[in-house]
Design an enzyme around this catalytic site. Sequence first.
Site, PDB file in Angstrom:
ATOM      1  N   ASP A 294     155.287 142.622  38.710  1.00  0.00           N
ATOM      2  CA  ASP A 294     154.815 143.041  37.391  1.00  0.00           C
ATOM      3  C   ASP A 294     155.683 144.195  36.908  1.00  0.00           C
ATOM      4  O   ASP A 294     155.965 145.133  37.674  1.00  0.00           O
ATOM      5  CB  ASP A 294     153.353 143.489  37.460  1.00  0.00           C
ATOM      6  CG  ASP A 294     152.804 143.840  36.099  1.00  0.00           C
ATOM      7  OD1 ASP A 294     152.312 142.915  35.408  1.00  0.00           O
ATOM      8  OD2 ASP A 294     152.866 145.025  35.726  1.00  0.00           O
ATOM      9  N   ASN A 302     156.939 148.215  24.809  1.00  0.00           N
ATOM     10  CA  ASN A 302     156.786 147.555  23.513  1.00  0.00           C
ATOM     11  C   ASN A 302     156.417 148.564  22.434  1.00  0.00           C
ATOM     12  O   ASN A 302     156.942 148.525  21.318  1.00  0.00           O
ATOM     13  CB  ASN A 302     155.706 146.464  23.583  1.00  0.00           C
ATOM     14  CG  ASN A 302     156.238 145.171  24.181  1.00  0.00           C
ATOM     15  OD1 ASN A 302     157.432 144.881  24.094  1.00  0.00           O
ATOM     16  ND2 ASN A 302     155.344 144.385  24.796  1.00  0.00           N
ATOM     17  N   HIS A 307     158.908 145.222  20.081  1.00  0.00           N
ATOM     18  CA  HIS A 307     158.760 143.969  20.836  1.00  0.00           C
ATOM     19  C   HIS A 307     160.103 143.308  21.144  1.00  0.00           C
ATOM     20  O   HIS A 307     160.235 142.615  22.158  1.00  0.00           O
ATOM     21  CB  HIS A 307     157.868 143.003  20.057  1.00  0.00           C
ATOM     22  CG  HIS A 307     156.420 143.395  20.071  1.00  0.00           C
ATOM     23  ND1 HIS A 307     155.604 143.187  21.161  1.00  0.00           N
ATOM     24  CD2 HIS A 307     155.651 144.029  19.133  1.00  0.00           C
ATOM     25  CE1 HIS A 307     154.386 143.645  20.894  1.00  0.00           C
ATOM     26  NE2 HIS A 307     154.387 144.169  19.668  1.00  0.00           N
ATOM     27  N   ASP A 311     161.248 142.021  24.738  1.00  0.00           N
ATOM     28  CA  ASP A 311     161.825 140.706  25.053  1.00  0.00           C
ATOM     29  C   ASP A 311     163.122 140.853  25.835  1.00  0.00           C
ATOM     30  O   ASP A 311     163.388 140.093  26.776  1.00  0.00           O
ATOM     31  CB  ASP A 311     162.097 139.920  23.762  1.00  0.00           C
ATOM     32  CG  ASP A 311     160.806 139.480  23.080  1.00  0.00           C
ATOM     33  OD1 ASP A 311     159.749 139.504  23.732  1.00  0.00           O
ATOM     34  OD2 ASP A 311     160.874 139.081  21.891  1.00  0.00           O
ATOM     35  N   GLU A 337     154.174 139.917  31.446  1.00  0.00           N
ATOM     36  CA  GLU A 337     155.228 140.608  32.172  1.00  0.00           C
ATOM     37  C   GLU A 337     155.138 140.364  33.665  1.00  0.00           C
ATOM     38  O   GLU A 337     155.758 141.081  34.455  1.00  0.00           O
ATOM     39  CB  GLU A 337     155.178 142.118  31.880  1.00  0.00           C
ATOM     40  CG  GLU A 337     153.940 142.848  32.388  1.00  0.00           C
ATOM     41  CD  GLU A 337     152.762 142.790  31.407  1.00  0.00           C
ATOM     42  OE1 GLU A 337     151.841 143.609  31.555  1.00  0.00           O
ATOM     43  OE2 GLU A 337     152.789 141.937  30.493  1.00  0.00           O
TER      44      GLU A 337
END
Length: 424
Positions: A294, A302, A307, A311, A337
Amino acid sequence: MPNNRLKFARKFLIGAVIIISLVICGIFLAFNMRAEELTVSMIHQQAKALFQQVILIRRWVTGYGGVYVEVKPGVNPNPFLTSLPGLKVNIVDKDNNKQYTLRNPGLVTREMSQLSTEAEGYSFHVSSLKPVNVETNSPDVFERTSLLRFEQGARETFTIEQRPGGPVYRYMAPLAYETTCNRCHSNQGYKVGDIRGGISVSIPMKEVVAKMRMNRLLTAASAVLVLGLLLGLLAVINNRFLKELREAQEKLVEMATIDSLTGLLNRRAGLERVEEELSRHQRSERAFACLLLDIDRFKKINDTYGHQAGDAVLSEFGATLRRHVRKHDIVCRYGGEEFLLLLPDTSPSAALATAEKIRAVTAATPIMFAGRRITVTTSIGISMMQGDETAKAMIARADAALYEAKNSGRNRVVCAEANELQAD
């Protein structure tokens, strides 16, 4: 499933090609047969027309009681007519002292047949089942069969005979007894309207048949040419279509199994692979490690960088995983994630070493986005396959270890089987 669809498409195209080929061949065959039928029909109409001409000439001769022709070499009086009482067969022109002899319809027909045979190749023949002149008016096999059919009501007969000189079209129609026939046939017992014989017409078909055969060859060649061009075109279309279909299906498979952002297997495809590998390794009783990873504080990334930056972090983290796993390892984006890494034939210590390497590389390699450095860390939970447990149970234990790693301060690795790690 994609292969089945390709096979279906290939079979469909092959079937379509076969059907189209049969249709084209059928069309050319039908046109050729129709052309031959029309040719034979024209010959039939020609034979009927010739028969009618002979009938008209006979009626004309009969209407004048016969015609007199000059006796010359090869033109002799008809012995049958001279035997009939009261019939003046031969006469002499006193002015020029020339002798003339009578020609009746039957003899006129026979002499016309001789001339037409020499000039045009077709001939006529008068025949009867009760011929007056057996030598010249006896029927052959076709004529006898036709005469019998006329007595049963048939109005015409026709056939194609194969002869040494080539095929001949035979046509025959009946001659009915008329009052004008009494002069020669009164003693045969006919009544007006009775069938007393018939006239057959013979037309050579050698040249016509040769042309029909040539037409067949040309038709066949045209069919082969058209079929070849069409099949060639279909082959090109088929290859292009199947290629595009294959590419489209590969794209669909990729879309269905690959995560578009990271290029890794998606959750569904990854779990399918896990089930397959787990079943295989349970039978072999080899070690099997599960890593659940994770990205730490991903929401903050973010919120802080946007965002698009998030990505980019996911994409780069996926690339890091691909660089540090073996070809036969299974790595997928498990959700958000979180990432799942399955390591077949891997001991607890080897699994821990791989996890630590990924953790260290991730922490030591900031991600550049829009000119800014983004530091990323990851927490990792490890579990080892236990007996015949399910994939769900194994992943659940890795998730519990990941949860412990998160609560212990993040950026660390926790193994659910710490005792196995020490023993290993």
